[in-house]
Write a protein that holds these residues in place. Structure first.
Motif, PDB file in Angstrom:
ATOM      1  N   UNK A   1     -23.893 -33.398 -61.921  1.00  0.00           N
ATOM      2  CA  UNK A   1     -24.725 -33.872 -63.029  1.00  0.00           C
ATOM      3  C   UNK A   1     -24.394 -35.324 -63.318  1.00  0.00           C
ATOM      4  N   UNK A   2     -25.196 -35.912 -64.172  1.00  0.00           N
ATOM      5  CA  UNK A   2     -25.104 -37.354 -64.413  1.00  0.00           C
ATOM      6  C   UNK A   2     -23.732 -37.790 -64.907  1.00  0.00           C
ATOM      7  N   UNK A   3     -23.124 -37.018 -65.765  1.00  0.00           N
ATOM      8  CA  UNK A   3     -21.858 -37.471 -66.338  1.00  0.00           C
ATOM      9  C   UNK A   3     -20.637 -36.780 -65.725  1.00  0.00           C
ATOM     10  N   UNK A   4     -20.859 -36.113 -64.574  1.00  0.00           N
ATOM     11  CA  UNK A   4     -19.736 -35.420 -63.933  1.00  0.00           C
ATOM     12  C   UNK A   4     -18.665 -36.412 -63.471  1.00  0.00           C
ATOM     13  N   UNK A   5     -19.102 -37.576 -62.972  1.00  0.00           N
ATOM     14  CA  UNK A   5     -18.138 -38.578 -62.505  1.00  0.00           C
ATOM     15  C   UNK A   5     -17.278 -39.085 -63.656  1.00  0.00           C
ATOM     16  N   UNK A   6     -17.933 -39.309 -64.785  1.00  0.00           N
ATOM     17  CA  UNK A   6     -17.182 -39.792 -65.941  1.00  0.00           C
ATOM     18  C   UNK A   6     -16.135 -38.761 -66.375  1.00  0.00           C
ATOM     19  N   UNK A   7     -16.554 -37.495 -66.368  1.00  0.00           N
ATOM     20  CA  UNK A   7     -15.589 -36.457 -66.767  1.00  0.00           C
ATOM     21  C   UNK A   7     -14.442 -36.350 -65.770  1.00  0.00           C
ATOM     22  N   UNK A   8     -14.771 -36.540 -64.493  1.00  0.00           N
ATOM     23  CA  UNK A   8     -13.724 -36.492 -63.467  1.00  0.00           C
ATOM     24  C   UNK A   8     -12.657 -37.567 -63.729  1.00  0.00           C
ATOM     25  N   UNK A   9     -13.089 -38.794 -63.980  1.00  0.00           N
ATOM     26  CA  UNK A   9     -12.121 -39.881 -64.218  1.00  0.00           C
ATOM     27  C   UNK A   9     -11.297 -39.601 -65.458  1.00  0.00           C
TER      28      UNK A   9
ATOM     29  N   UNK B   1      -7.058 -59.690 -70.077  1.00  0.00           N
ATOM     30  CA  UNK B   1      -7.345 -59.011 -68.806  1.00  0.00           C
ATOM     31  C   UNK B   1      -8.038 -57.678 -69.068  1.00  0.00           C
ATOM     32  N   UNK B   2      -7.553 -56.952 -70.082  1.00  0.00           N
ATOM     33  CA  UNK B   2      -8.183 -55.667 -70.399  1.00  0.00           C
ATOM     34  C   UNK B   2      -9.658 -55.854 -70.741  1.00  0.00           C
ATOM     35  N   UNK B   3      -9.954 -56.882 -71.553  1.00  0.00           N
ATOM     36  CA  UNK B   3     -11.349 -57.099 -71.972  1.00  0.00           C
ATOM     37  C   UNK B   3     -12.253 -57.382 -70.777  1.00  0.00           C
ATOM     38  N   UNK B   4     -11.768 -58.193 -69.846  1.00  0.00           N
ATOM     39  CA  UNK B   4     -12.586 -58.506 -68.668  1.00  0.00           C
ATOM     40  C   UNK B   4     -12.746 -57.255 -67.796  1.00  0.00           C
ATOM     41  N   UNK B   5     -11.657 -56.552 -67.613  1.00  0.00           N
ATOM     42  CA  UNK B   5     -11.655 -55.348 -66.768  1.00  0.00           C
ATOM     43  C   UNK B   5     -12.615 -54.294 -67.303  1.00  0.00           C
ATOM     44  N   UNK B   6     -12.643 -54.177 -68.627  1.00  0.00           N
ATOM     45  CA  UNK B   6     -13.527 -53.204 -69.276  1.00  0.00           C
ATOM     46  C   UNK B   6     -14.992 -53.457 -68.912  1.00  0.00           C
ATOM     47  N   UNK B   7     -15.317 -54.706 -68.630  1.00  0.00           N
ATOM     48  CA  UNK B   7     -16.693 -55.042 -68.272  1.00  0.00           C
ATOM     49  C   UNK B   7     -17.078 -54.562 -66.880  1.00  0.00           C
ATOM     50  N   UNK B   8     -16.107 -54.443 -65.977  1.00  0.00           N
ATOM     51  CA  UNK B   8     -16.466 -54.074 -64.601  1.00  0.00           C
ATOM     52  C   UNK B   8     -16.059 -52.647 -64.229  1.00  0.00           C
ATOM     53  N   UNK B   9     -15.099 -52.064 -64.950  1.00  0.00           N
ATOM     54  CA  UNK B   9     -14.739 -50.662 -64.707  1.00  0.00           C
ATOM     55  C   UNK B   9     -14.734 -49.917 -66.036  1.00  0.00           C
ATOM     56  N   UNK B  10     -15.901 -49.846 -66.686  1.00  0.00           N
ATOM     57  CA  UNK B  10     -15.922 -49.338 -68.072  1.00  0.00           C
ATOM     58  C   UNK B  10     -15.421 -47.908 -68.203  1.00  0.00           C
ATOM     59  N   UNK B  11     -15.741 -47.052 -67.239  1.00  0.00           N
ATOM     60  CA  UNK B  11     -15.342 -45.649 -67.393  1.00  0.00           C
ATOM     61  C   UNK B  11     -13.824 -45.515 -67.315  1.00  0.00           C
ATOM     62  N   UNK B  12     -13.238 -46.130 -66.293  1.00  0.00           N
ATOM     63  CA  UNK B  12     -11.791 -46.055 -66.150  1.00  0.00           C
ATOM     64  C   UNK B  12     -11.094 -46.744 -67.320  1.00  0.00           C
TER      65      UNK B  12
END
Lengths: 210, 210, 210, 210
Positions: free
Chosen positions: D38-46, D181-192
């Motif tokens: 499902x659409x949010x399965x990847x998010x739940x996995x992470x 660094x966290x703020x920039x990272x959040x922009x490219x790997x938001x789920x993680x």
């Protein structure tokens, strides 16, 4: 264990070690399930492994060394770039810096140099007294100031460090530490140290004596 | 050094070690340039370092252990995924495989299992006799066949392995090696081992006894 | 991205990459704060860095590759000994093994070999049906069975793997993967790949073509 | 790519990245040979992977980031102790130091501090003019002087750095780099990034905002 003086106020000391030449042989022989057939078979095995290309590096990783080093910060910065190994350094976040800095020989302006380094310690102490945190006040201390650390490293990573820091392109000050370390190491892993000199250092034109 | 049997034909043995609890204390004290003020100050230091989050892992890296292990290939495959450490394994490219394979207890079809494993060794020997290289003939040997290796690892990486392999989600066979290793380790680094149990294993619900 | 078949049922595929030749140049130029003065200055820089001894390995670590590989377990076991890099493999603890095993060409007894490998899968399925955990039933599957994994590795560690696995002493099956990987890599990092061939592989007598 | 200013003259910039959240999912799914239902399965996995203890770190290692950083030497020295990753720094062996040093806010004696830092650059230039090698003349430059480096690091090692450097016990100056660094990272790997905040940083009481 042996400690050798390096530069004007530094040293390198071997604090503890494990494995030695015997561990190299142990690791090589488990691969082949082989046993030594004669007195000098182990020595020949180590020589052969260091001559061949590409080398089987893992067998040299079972010999481990712990060093205690006192050196200028600019040398320590280069040293800590060697990632396969473990460092613990005295922290100027928690400790007050000792008034010890490197003074090179045979350079111009040494009086001015010394005066500046003394002035930087004077200022450092005033800043700490004025309430600066130690971790911040150290900003005024030059990279010629001495630091201390312990370094646990396996013989393979140690040989990599030797190759890079005995190089003629390496900084002269760092090279003095590499030479002293080689001399001490030769005392405890003579077969590997001599075979490494013959197979790697000598062909590269690198010298372990002054 | 102590060797403990594990599974039906395997074992784990501590062959050599360096540093121990004393090296952990040595590494921590160089950071702070501190000295122990009382008999149990060192013990409290180690306990404190293992309780805090995030942990200062480097101080545990100056204690180093060399293990000799005999285990099924499927356990070795998991073990070799732990990258901070050095492995040398007997090679079935050069050696003839020993007819030793893992037989689990209390499973169905064990006679059929044993017959198949024996047949695979019979075929392996016929293939080698027919001119197959050993490295290729081993394709028929199952991952239940025993292998042997030595493992040199620092105490921090060792504790990481313990945490992962004592876990209830880890494979039962691997867990037996982790338990045996913990018992031996406790004998030579008692302060760290006990503090690690209290600070890490116990809160995760992991047990070191059967 | 490109996928090349290797052996009878395997493959190697480049899934993603970062940096490339440009990252090597970027890393070298930050050390010297230098800029390229002519069109081929970057190419000469990379060639020079790969020829010199000892090499400055870090500049090659900023180029990163992610590979997807399908190979026999006995090849994967050698591969996973390369510790500088990241692996994730399909797990026979959670998945049912696919009935895919390596069949070498031009060997004696191949019918017998095939029959045994089929029998091992038959038994594996019976054991799982009889209640054995998958992680335990896999004990009967030979190391010739195919596995799959992804491997993220920087260009320096990748070149180290190439040097070791293109070697004439490396197992023939593993060498086929190294050759296929080199061909794909040459397409995305042509300057580094060609300079590496000239400076390292060719002097060692290693060939990237059959 | 985004660059954020840090301290009075420093910055952190993400130069290039690979994999992102998708690579984490890719790596996890190869282990289980699973597909998203499902659409949010990847998010739940992470989220699930970051919550569990012990964590399966390797799946986060296939996402890689290259940063460009300008910071005081005393911050760089702490940074370079993080060994899983690749650094290339501008070298004061080859380059002339730029007259740029950190000036903290709201401290006493700042005029005296500035005067000393300026005097150290004046002396540095005189020493170089008098024939000192650059690598030796830098001994007078304080650890508050700015340096520059690039850092290629996988997301797991990056998260380890964040945990250690966002800590309240970390040096304030280093913490500013971790927050940026966290703020920039959040922009490219938001789920993680968000899952990491919820599962690791928040329970430790660590804040990513001022």
């Amino acid at each position: 264990m042996e400690r050798l003086p390096v530069l004007d106020k530094g040293f390198i000391e071997l604090e503890e070690w494990m494995g030695g030449d015997a561990a190299v042989v142990r690791a090589a022989r488990i691969c082949y399930q082989s046993v030594a057939r004669s007195a000098d078979a182990d020595e020949r095995l180590i020589r052969r492994e260091l001559r061949r290309e590409p080398k089987v590096n893992t067998i040299f990783e079972h010999a481990v060394l712990r060093w205690h080093i006192k050196c200028p910060i600019f040398v320590a910065r280069q040293w800590h770039r060697h990632r396969i190994g473990s460092f613990n350094e005295l922290s100027l976040r928690y400790c007050i810096a000792e008034r010890a800095y490197y003074v090179p020989e045979n350079e111009a302006n040494l009086d001015e140099y010394r005066a500046h380094m003394e002035a930087s310690f004077d200022l450092y102490e005033r800043l700490v007294a004025a309430g600066w945190r130690r971790e911040r006040a150290r900003a005024v201390l030059g990279t010629g100031v001495y630091t201390e650390f312990i370094w646990t490293v396996n013989a393979w990573s140690f040989m990599n460090w030797l190759t890079k820091r005995l190089d003629k392109a390496a900084q002269w000050e760092h090279r003095q530490y590499a030479r002293a370390a080689y001399r001490i190491w030769q005392g405890i892993m003579p077969i590997t140290a001599n075979a490494f000199y013959e197979a790697v250092l000598k062909p590269l034109g690198l010298e372990v004596e002054e």
